[in-house]
Design a protein around this motif. Structure first.
Motif, PDB file in Angstrom:
ATOM      1  N   ALA A  66      27.613  42.607  34.345  1.00 16.81           N
ATOM      2  CA  ALA A  66      28.791  43.261  34.924  1.00 16.81           C
ATOM      3  C   ALA A  66      29.356  42.439  36.075  1.00 16.81           C
ATOM      4  CB  ALA A  66      28.425  44.664  35.391  1.00 16.81           C
ATOM      5  N   VAL A  67      28.492  41.976  36.965  1.00 18.81           N
ATOM      6  CA  VAL A  67      28.944  41.196  38.118  1.00 18.81           C
ATOM      7  C   VAL A  67      29.535  39.868  37.666  1.00 18.81           C
ATOM      8  CG1 VAL A  67      28.206  40.020  40.226  1.00 18.81           C
ATOM      9  CG2 VAL A  67      27.296  42.285  39.683  1.00 18.81           C
ATOM     10  N   THR A  68      28.881  39.226  36.723  1.00 18.31           N
ATOM     11  CA  THR A  68      29.389  37.940  36.223  1.00 18.31           C
ATOM     12  C   THR A  68      30.750  38.108  35.572  1.00 18.31           C
ATOM     13  OG1 THR A  68      27.121  37.173  35.848  1.00 18.31           O
ATOM     14  CG2 THR A  68      28.874  35.992  34.712  1.00 18.31           C
ATOM     15  N   THR A  69      30.945  39.196  34.841  1.00 20.76           N
ATOM     16  CA  THR A  69      32.242  39.459  34.211  1.00 20.76           C
ATOM     17  C   THR A  69      33.354  39.493  35.248  1.00 20.76           C
ATOM     18  OG1 THR A  69      31.257  40.694  32.380  1.00 20.76           O
ATOM     19  CG2 THR A  69      33.573  41.131  32.865  1.00 20.76           C
ATOM     20  N   LEU A  70      33.096  40.146  36.377  1.00 21.19           N
ATOM     21  CA  LEU A  70      34.120  40.254  37.413  1.00 21.19           C
ATOM     22  C   LEU A  70      34.453  38.901  38.042  1.00 21.19           C
ATOM     23  CD1 LEU A  70      33.029  43.552  39.207  1.00 21.19           C
ATOM     24  CD2 LEU A  70      34.897  43.227  37.571  1.00 21.19           C
ATOM     25  N   ALA A  71      33.552  37.936  37.900  1.00 22.91           N
ATOM     26  CA  ALA A  71      33.808  36.595  38.437  1.00 22.91           C
ATOM     27  C   ALA A  71      34.582  35.724  37.455  1.00 22.91           C
ATOM     28  CB  ALA A  71      32.487  35.920  38.808  1.00 22.91           C
ATOM     29  N   THR A  72      34.877  36.263  36.264  1.00 20.83           N
ATOM     30  CA  THR A  72      35.651  35.530  35.264  1.00 20.83           C
ATOM     31  C   THR A  72      37.047  36.142  35.175  1.00 20.83           C
ATOM     32  OG1 THR A  72      35.055  36.959  33.379  1.00 20.83           O
ATOM     33  CG2 THR A  72      33.501  35.205  33.977  1.00 20.83           C
ATOM     34  N   ASP A  73      37.788  35.752  34.159  1.00 16.13           N
ATOM     35  CA  ASP A  73      39.142  36.294  34.004  1.00 16.13           C
ATOM     36  C   ASP A  73      39.170  37.503  33.066  1.00 16.13           C
ATOM     37  OD1 ASP A  73      38.621  35.036  31.620  1.00 16.13           O
ATOM     38  OD2 ASP A  73      40.589  34.090  31.449  1.00 16.13           O
ATOM     39  N   ARG A  74      38.006  38.006  32.689  1.00 20.75           N
ATOM     40  CA  ARG A  74      37.950  39.171  31.816  1.00 20.75           C
ATOM     41  C   ARG A  74      37.684  40.417  32.634  1.00 20.75           C
ATOM     42  NH1 ARG A  74      37.646  38.544  26.482  1.00 20.75           N
ATOM     43  NH2 ARG A  74      36.407  40.425  26.128  1.00 20.75           N
ATOM     44  N   ALA A  75      38.321  41.519  32.237  1.00 28.82           N
ATOM     45  CA  ALA A  75      38.087  42.796  32.900  1.00 28.82           C
ATOM     46  C   ALA A  75      36.775  43.389  32.391  1.00 28.82           C
ATOM     47  CB  ALA A  75      39.247  43.748  32.624  1.00 28.82           C
ATOM     48  N   LEU A  81      46.272  42.219  32.142  1.00 27.77           N
ATOM     49  CA  LEU A  81      44.977  41.587  31.919  1.00 27.77           C
ATOM     50  C   LEU A  81      45.071  40.250  31.206  1.00 27.77           C
ATOM     51  CD1 LEU A  81      42.819  44.699  30.942  1.00 27.77           C
ATOM     52  CD2 LEU A  81      43.116  43.639  33.193  1.00 27.77           C
ATOM     53  N   SER A  82      46.096  40.069  30.394  1.00 22.73           N
ATOM     54  CA  SER A  82      46.205  38.797  29.662  1.00 22.73           C
ATOM     55  C   SER A  82      47.014  37.769  30.436  1.00 22.73           C
ATOM     56  CB  SER A  82      46.832  39.024  28.284  1.00 22.73           C
ATOM     57  OG  SER A  82      48.124  39.599  28.408  1.00 22.73           O
ATOM     58  N   GLU A  83      48.188  38.169  30.953  1.00 22.97           N
ATOM     59  CA  GLU A  83      49.066  37.239  31.666  1.00 22.97           C
ATOM     60  C   GLU A  83      48.841  37.252  33.171  1.00 22.97           C
ATOM     61  OE1 GLU A  83      50.872  35.223  29.919  1.00 22.97           O
ATOM     62  OE2 GLU A  83      50.330  36.225  28.035  1.00 22.97           O
ATOM     63  N   LYS A  84      48.059  38.238  33.648  1.00 19.17           N
ATOM     64  CA  LYS A  84      47.817  38.402  35.087  1.00 19.17           C
ATOM     65  C   LYS A  84      49.126  38.525  35.862  1.00 19.17           C
ATOM     66  CE  LYS A  84      43.326  38.107  34.678  1.00 19.17           C
ATOM     67  NZ  LYS A  84      43.225  38.124  33.218  1.00 19.17           N
ATOM     68  N   THR A  85      50.052  39.243  35.278  1.00 20.64           N
ATOM     69  CA  THR A  85      51.338  39.471  35.916  1.00 20.64           C
ATOM     70  C   THR A  85      51.837  40.867  35.579  1.00 20.64           C
ATOM     71  OG1 THR A  85      53.577  38.584  36.200  1.00 20.64           O
ATOM     72  CG2 THR A  85      52.693  38.560  33.987  1.00 20.64           C
ATOM     73  N   LEU A  86      52.629  41.438  36.465  1.00 20.37           N
ATOM     74  CA  LEU A  86      53.206  42.762  36.255  1.00 20.37           C
ATOM     75  C   LEU A  86      54.722  42.664  36.444  1.00 20.37           C
ATOM     76  CD1 LEU A  86      52.884  45.768  35.736  1.00 20.37           C
ATOM     77  CD2 LEU A  86      52.365  46.088  38.148  1.00 20.37           C
ATOM     78  N   PRO A  87      55.484  42.652  35.357  1.00 21.90           N
ATOM     79  CA  PRO A  87      56.939  42.524  35.468  1.00 21.90           C
ATOM     80  C   PRO A  87      57.578  43.752  36.123  1.00 21.90           C
ATOM     81  CG  PRO A  87      56.171  42.044  33.235  1.00 21.90           C
ATOM     82  CD  PRO A  87      55.033  42.686  33.959  1.00 21.90           C
ATOM     83  N   ILE A  88      58.633  43.497  36.895  1.00 27.54           N
ATOM     84  CA  ILE A  88      59.456  44.574  37.464  1.00 27.54           C
ATOM     85  C   ILE A  88      60.875  44.324  36.967  1.00 27.54           C
ATOM     86  CG2 ILE A  88      60.122  45.816  39.568  1.00 27.54           C
ATOM     87  CD1 ILE A  88      57.860  44.358  41.014  1.00 27.54           C
TER      88      ILE A  88
END
Length: 368
Positions: A76-85, A180-187
């Protein structure tokens, strides 16, 4: 009438993890000389130590927050250190929310960036909303935008939490895909976007009893690394978990310690495990299982309620009569079917068990 402003965590009935365990987090940060990912308060090793417990070089004792397989916490901790949720999956009462909160507290120092999933959770809870007074007065602009916890986590490089993800309608769930994929939130209303900075990640929890309610789309599921939190493997482990949490909750509620309460805790855990597993601990007698989950969390609730009864209406010692009503309420969810299951268990198992006569009589009294 105005409500007084309290300091963060001061006199809170249930302080946030980062407040309740501030001294442990401070000690870990001071002793932690290992590499830390960007904007993490602790290294992955220290985060795992915070959850699993240990003793630091200076003698500081870190209390366990999660009792279970070490590898689960490390993944779980290692996952948070990567780009995956991270998706924490399990039956009710397996400490998904508890682990989620403590992971966020240890990594970001803030466990409050939370979206609570329900059937009525709107898209705005995950993306953003609007301050309509400002919107009407000044038109669309960033000052009129109300960021969601997820947007704030992206902008600040922190960990956001989404509880009960599969309770959220599927079309609202899918607003997370771009995040989660693009790491962006459009407005689109402003022709702008919020890009996640390093340190951002997301922890979601889901109850595997909710399968078929709002299944995650394959596109969204691919964005998560799923970690399944199991029920405690042994009765001793479950007794330890219940005893620790009851002690913590009892101190928070100013309840006296129950010096002889361990016997009743073990009894409650034994009853829950046998009814949950459909067989007695010695493997000799099969029993019917009720409709409820009879989780560790429910055992904690039953014992805490019993401790309150003992403190306020007894002599402070936890006895069978203090937990009997709580067990009945936890087991008998369906008044017709579950009551039959419980009565059969009482007569076939509890009545014949050595040293359980007082417990049997107390349960029979509240069941009748």
């Amino acid at each position: 009438m105005t409500m007084p402003e309290n300091d963060r965590g001061a006199d809170a009935l249930r302080p946030h993890a980062e407040d309740a365990f501030a001294e442990e987090l401070k000690a870990l940060a001071a002793a932690d000389d290992r590499p830390r990912p960007a904007r993490w308060n602790l290294s992955p090793w220290a985060v795992a130590t915070y959850l699993l417990g240990g003793t630091l070089a200076d003698g500081t004792v870190i209390t366990p927050k999660y009792v279970g397989p070490r590898r689960i916490v490390e993944v779980a901790v290692t996952t948070l250190a990567t780009d995956r949720a991270l998706l924490l999956l399990g039956v009710p009462g397996t400490a998904k929310t508890w682990v989620s909160e403590h992971l966020a507290a240890a990594v970001s120092g803030d466990s409050t960036l939370l979206v609570q999933g329900t059937a009525g959770t709107p898209e705005e809870a995950i993306r953003y909303g609007w301050n309509y007074a400002r919107l009407l007065a000044h038109g669309p602009g960033r000052e009129a935008l109300v960021p969601s916890p997820v947007m704030r986590a992206m902008a600040e490089g922190r960990v956001a939490r989404v509880e009960e993800l599969t309770r959220i309608p599927a079309d609202v769930q899918d607003t997370l895909i771009t995040v989660l994929s693009e790491k962006t939130l459009p407005i689109p209303e402003l022709g702008q976007e919020v890009q996640a900075v390093r340190g951002f990640n997301l922890i979601a929890t889901a109850n595997d009893r909710d399968r078929g309610v709002n299944e995650l789309s394959s596109a969204l599921r691919r964005r998560f690394n799923t970690v399944v939190l199991p029920l405690p493997a042994t009765a001793d482990a479950e007794v330890d978990i219940v005893a620790r949490r009851v002690d913590q909750m009892g101190r928070a509620l100013d309840l006296p310690a129950a010096p002889e309460g361990l016997e009743e805790i073990r009894r409650v855990v034994t009853v829950f495990r046998e009814l949950r597993d459909g067989i007695t601990a010695d493997g000799r007698t099969k029993v019917k299982s009720p409709s409820g989950t009879l989780s560790t969390a429910e055992a904690i609730s039953v014992v805490t309620g019993g401790l309150a009864l003992a403190a306020h209406f007894g002599d402070g010692v936890l006895r069978p009569s203090d937990v009997a009503a709580g067990i009945l309420g936890a087991v008998v969810r369906d008044p017709a079917a579950d009551r039959v299951v419980w009565q059969e268990y009482l007569e076939a198992v509890v009545r014949e068990r050595d040293g359980w006569k007082d417990f049997y009589r107390a349960c029979r009294e509240v069941t009748a």
